[in-house]
Write an enzyme that holds these catalytic residues in place. Structure first.
Site, PDB file in Angstrom:
ATOM      1  N   SER A 169     -35.922 -45.547 -16.550  1.00 19.61           N
ATOM      2  CA  SER A 169     -34.754 -46.176 -16.026  1.00 19.61           C
ATOM      3  C   SER A 169     -33.436 -45.770 -17.036  1.00 19.61           C
ATOM      4  CB  SER A 169     -34.856 -47.797 -16.195  1.00 19.61           C
ATOM      5  OG  SER A 169     -33.940 -48.626 -15.560  1.00 19.61           O
TER       6      SER A 169
ATOM      7  N   ASP B 183     -39.716 -48.310  -5.441  1.00 21.81           N
ATOM      8  CA  ASP B 183     -38.712 -48.936  -6.289  1.00 21.81           C
ATOM      9  C   ASP B 183     -37.241 -49.041  -6.036  1.00 21.81           C
ATOM     10  OD1 ASP B 183     -36.721 -48.413  -8.462  1.00 21.81           O
ATOM     11  OD2 ASP B 183     -37.757 -46.957  -9.427  1.00 21.81           O
TER      12      ASP B 183
ATOM     13  N   HIS C 244     -40.422 -50.338  -9.666  1.00 17.30           N
ATOM     14  CA  HIS C 244     -39.421 -49.869 -10.934  1.00 17.30           C
ATOM     15  C   HIS C 244     -40.273 -50.306 -12.031  1.00 17.30           C
ATOM     16  CE1 HIS C 244     -35.832 -48.493 -12.797  1.00 17.30           C
ATOM     17  NE2 HIS C 244     -36.001 -49.313 -13.468  1.00 17.30           N
TER      18      HIS C 244
END
Length: 341
Positions: free
Chosen positions: A37, A132, A166
């Protein structure tokens, strides 16, 4: 009474500080980076800016270098879907890769980052889950396009067919693979840390499936950046030292891998959960790899303790002189013997 309280606080602070070590001077080599991320965006910008220092990168749910172009609006609507105020604008080609390549070349020409030619020898590992919802797959596809401008296809691996949300994918720890939530580590029956390390350095020896033989060191990050919490970095970071890299060897013959955690994975949010359970240490233990875990922290302009990939602290955030970038480079210098302790 007030004097007594001040004395007690001073004694407490002194006791805490005594448990935090200085990052040791070592002689490791073959430096690489990875992240999830915001840590993935940080890993990309570090790998591009310091391309002469590193040999490769692992990117889990990130995007192209300088994707935000210093704009939080762009960062949260075009490079990710994280804005609470505006509609997500992620789409194929939406990060404007050609512009980002032009900016990269301009930075290199002005010598604020290393020459782009140094990237040609890097090995790149990419991961994007099909589910995601934070950094959707088109952003990662743009990252692949960006890298292909500088690096041959046979040096880039891209895993993008796993139905994962995610998070950092593991094969032994975390939430269900389709969960979106803290600690953003999901058991997807897939060992992302092992896959990326094997791609960058491999083939590696099998990971340690039992108790780790090495040790964790908590070190003082303020040696590398003044007033770290003012600039989005925690007071302390972590280093995993395999037993084979410890002691009188000073880490000579060992590799160094730098891992950037994602937003809300800092010590104040989840303690050392990411450091201990993201999957890197078991591979490090049997393959003489030091694992450096620098730590971010929350600020007023960065409430989720993300790494600076959208100029919340520094307009030079993606260049070699960016505060966070330079702090991590100084840590690497200490661990590789490029500068004295």
């Amino acid at each position: 009474m007030r004097i007594l309280w001040i004395l007690l606080l001073w004694l407490w602070a002194s006791a805490v500080q005594a448990q935090v070590a200085s990052l040791p001077a070592m002689r490791a080599g073959q430096v690489s980076v990875s992240g999830l991320s915001s840590g993935a965006f940080m890993a990309v910008q570090f790998e591009v800016a310091y391309s002469r220092t590193v040999i490769g990168a692992g990117v889990v749910a990130g995007g192209p270098y300088f994707c935000s172009q210093g704009s939080v609006f762009t960062a949260t609507t075009r490079c990710s879907c994280t804005s609470d105020l505006f509609t997500c604008r992620v789409r194929p080609g939406g990060t404007r890769v050609s512009e980002l390549i032009a900016i990269t070349d301009w930075f290199a020409a002005s010598q604020t980052i290393d020459p782009t030619s140094a990237m040609a020898s890097h090995r790149i590992w990419l991961f994007s889950g099909t589910a995601d919802s934070v950094v959707p797959q088109p952003v990662m596809n743009d990252l692949q396009t960006y890298y292909r401008h500088y690096i041959d296809a046979n040096r880039i691996a891209y895993k993008r067919n796993l139905n994962a949300e995610h998070a950092m994918p593991t094969d032994a720890y975390g939430n269900n693979c389709l969960t979106l939530g803290t600690p953003y580590i999901n058991d997807c029956n897939y060992d992302a840390a092992g896959e990326l390390l094997n791609w960058i350095y491999g083939p590696l020896s099998a990971r340690n499936s039992g108790t780790l033989n090495g040790r964790f060191l908590t070190f003082n990050q303020s040696e590398f950046i003044a007033l770290p919490t003012w600039h989005g970095m925690a007071d302390t970071g972590y280093l995993y030292i395999p037993s084979a890299c410890d002691g009188n060897s000073g880490g000579q013959g060992c590799k160094l891998h730098v891992v950037f955690h994602g937003c809300q994975q800092d010590p104040d949010s989840i303690g050392a959960t990411f450091v201990r359970h993201a999957g890197y240490n078991a591979w490090a233990d049997t393959n003489r790899i030091l694992i450096l875990y620098p730590q971010a922290s929350a600020t007023y302009t960065n409430p989720n303790a993300c790494w600076d990939w959208f100029a919340y602290d520094d307009t030079r955030y993606a260049q070699k002189t960016g505060r966070q970038m330079l702090a991590v480079k100084r840590m690497i210098n200490r661990l590789t013997g490029l500068t004295p302790p």
